[in-house]
Scaffold this active site. Structure first.
Site, short mmCIF file in Angstrom:
data_model
loop_
_atom_site.label_atom_id
_atom_site.label_comp_id
_atom_site.label_asym_id
_atom_site.label_seq_id
_atom_site.Cartn_x
_atom_site.Cartn_y
_atom_site.Cartn_z
N LYS A 53 0.84 -1.21 0.00
CA LYS A 53 0.00 0.00 0.00
C LYS A 53 0.87 1.25 0.00
O LYS A 53 0.60 2.21 -0.74
CB LYS A 53 -0.95 -0.03 1.21
CG LYS A 53 -1.98 -1.16 1.10
CD LYS A 53 -2.82 -1.37 2.36
CE LYS A 53 -3.71 -2.61 2.15
NZ LYS A 53 -4.61 -2.87 3.29
N GLN A 97 -4.69 -1.94 9.75
CA GLN A 97 -4.55 -3.23 9.09
C GLN A 97 -5.02 -4.36 10.00
O GLN A 97 -4.66 -4.41 11.18
CB GLN A 97 -3.07 -3.43 8.68
CG GLN A 97 -2.81 -4.67 7.84
CD GLN A 97 -3.34 -4.56 6.41
OE1 GLN A 97 -3.61 -3.48 5.91
NE2 GLN A 97 -3.48 -5.69 5.74
N ASP A 120 -11.20 2.25 4.28
CA ASP A 120 -11.48 0.81 4.21
C ASP A 120 -12.98 0.54 4.13
O ASP A 120 -13.38 -0.59 3.82
CB ASP A 120 -10.96 0.11 5.48
CG ASP A 120 -9.64 -0.62 5.26
OD1 ASP A 120 -9.34 -1.00 4.11
OD2 ASP A 120 -8.91 -0.82 6.25
#
Ligand code: L34
Length: 293
Positions: A53, A97, A120
């Site tokens: 990312k 994450q 997200d």
């Protein structure tokens, strides 16, 4: 003839569009998009994905910040780290994450992320808006799968989509997106899970089969209809003595035997994974652009 749904190539096409959009923003004196990621502990897979990312940000011209914390961070300290990013005006969007260590309450952490920075799409506000077809951040993996189908020109209208897995980050949002009244969309959707009876009866009826269960080679050739589109979300690391590392990545689909029956199939690696990253980049641009006005 089986065609490969090339997520890697498609992600590069999306990155080229994002790079242009960033250049245009800079030329207009607008802010450079900035993504931050919180990484807790040292799970090697998580570290690798977050690394992808950060690198993608650099390729498209985004700023990025990696915030690392040890696996024994307290819940309260992690919530403080989330609040710090909520309050940091330079950060347009950020992610925490997953998975998080067992002593952390994942849901409390995800709910602490400000919905306008939740690139997200895991906050209940965004999940609820998605379910109602309202503008929101879509979770990156299902969003990437829909983009991949769209950009390959695969017609989903009226097709029967069967999803294996009901997780809140893949299976459930995937079902919602494919059943939407739109293109891609308008599928008739079946969601299968660990308690589904006669699983293969369902999968064999799928025009579009999405495997998101996390078990290597779970989907075998006898479970797939001739001509199906197969999307493999699995990223399982299995032993492979022929590899220098002693292991390799493989999907939830027994690719070698399933592929010959498919009209289209995603490979692992190079399928859904790169599309997940590209979609997160798109969401970050969206978060940044929402603040322009
Ligand atoms: N908060 N946690 C949060 N957001 C996410 O969107 C994720 N996910 C999943 C795990 N936890 C998360 C990811 O980023 C899975 N995931 C992810 C992202 C990228 C890749 C795989 C999983 C990826 O880049 N896969 C490459 C190969 C990777 C490698 O070789 O290490 C591929 O070609 O599939």
């Amino acid at each position: 003839m089986t065609q490969i749904l090339d997520g890697k190539a498609t992600s590069l096409a999306i990155e080229a569009e994002l790079t242009q959009a960033v250049d245009a923003r800079m030329a207009s004196g607008l802010k450079r998009p900035h993504l931050a990621a919180i990484l807790v502990g040292d799970n090697p897979a998580s570290r690798a994905y977050v690394g992808h990312k950060v690198k993608a940000c650099a390729r498209v011209g985004f700023e990025s910040t990696l915030v690392e914390h040890p696996a024994d961070i307290t819940q309260e300290a992690l919530l403080d780290a989330v609040r710090a990013l909520n309050d940091d005006a330079s950060v347009d969007g950020f992610i925490v994450q997953l998975p998080l260590p067992d002593h952390i309450d994942d849901q409390a952490v995800l709910e602490a992320v400000h919905p306008e920075k939740d690139v997200d799409g895991f906050h209940p506000v965004n999940a609820g808006k998605m379910a109602l077809d309202l503008p929101c951040f879509l979770p990156a993996t299902p969003k990437g799968i829909v983009s991949l189908l769209d950009r390959a020109g695969i017609d989903t209208q009226g097709k029967h989509a069967v999803i294996l897995g009901r997780s809140s980050i893949v299976g459930t949002p995937m079902a919602l997106l494919l059943r939407r009244n739109g293109a891609p969309g308008n599928c008739t959707v079946t969601v299968c899970h660990s308690r589904t009876q006669d699983l293969a009866e369902h999968t064999r009826r799928a025009d579009i089969l999405v495997a998101a269960i996390g078990r290597a080679h779970f989907v075998t050739a006898d479970m797939v209809k001739e001509g199906a589109v197969v999307i493999d979300v699995g990223i399982n690391r299995i032993a492979d003595a022929t590899k220098k590392s002693g292991s390799r990545l493989t999907g939830d689909v027994d690719f070698d035997h399933v592929a010959p029956k498919c009209s289209w199939i995603t490979p692992v690696p190079g399928g859904v994974g790169p599309m997940t990253i590209a979609s997160l980049m798109e969401n970050t641009l969206q978060a940044c652009a929402q603040k322009d006005a």
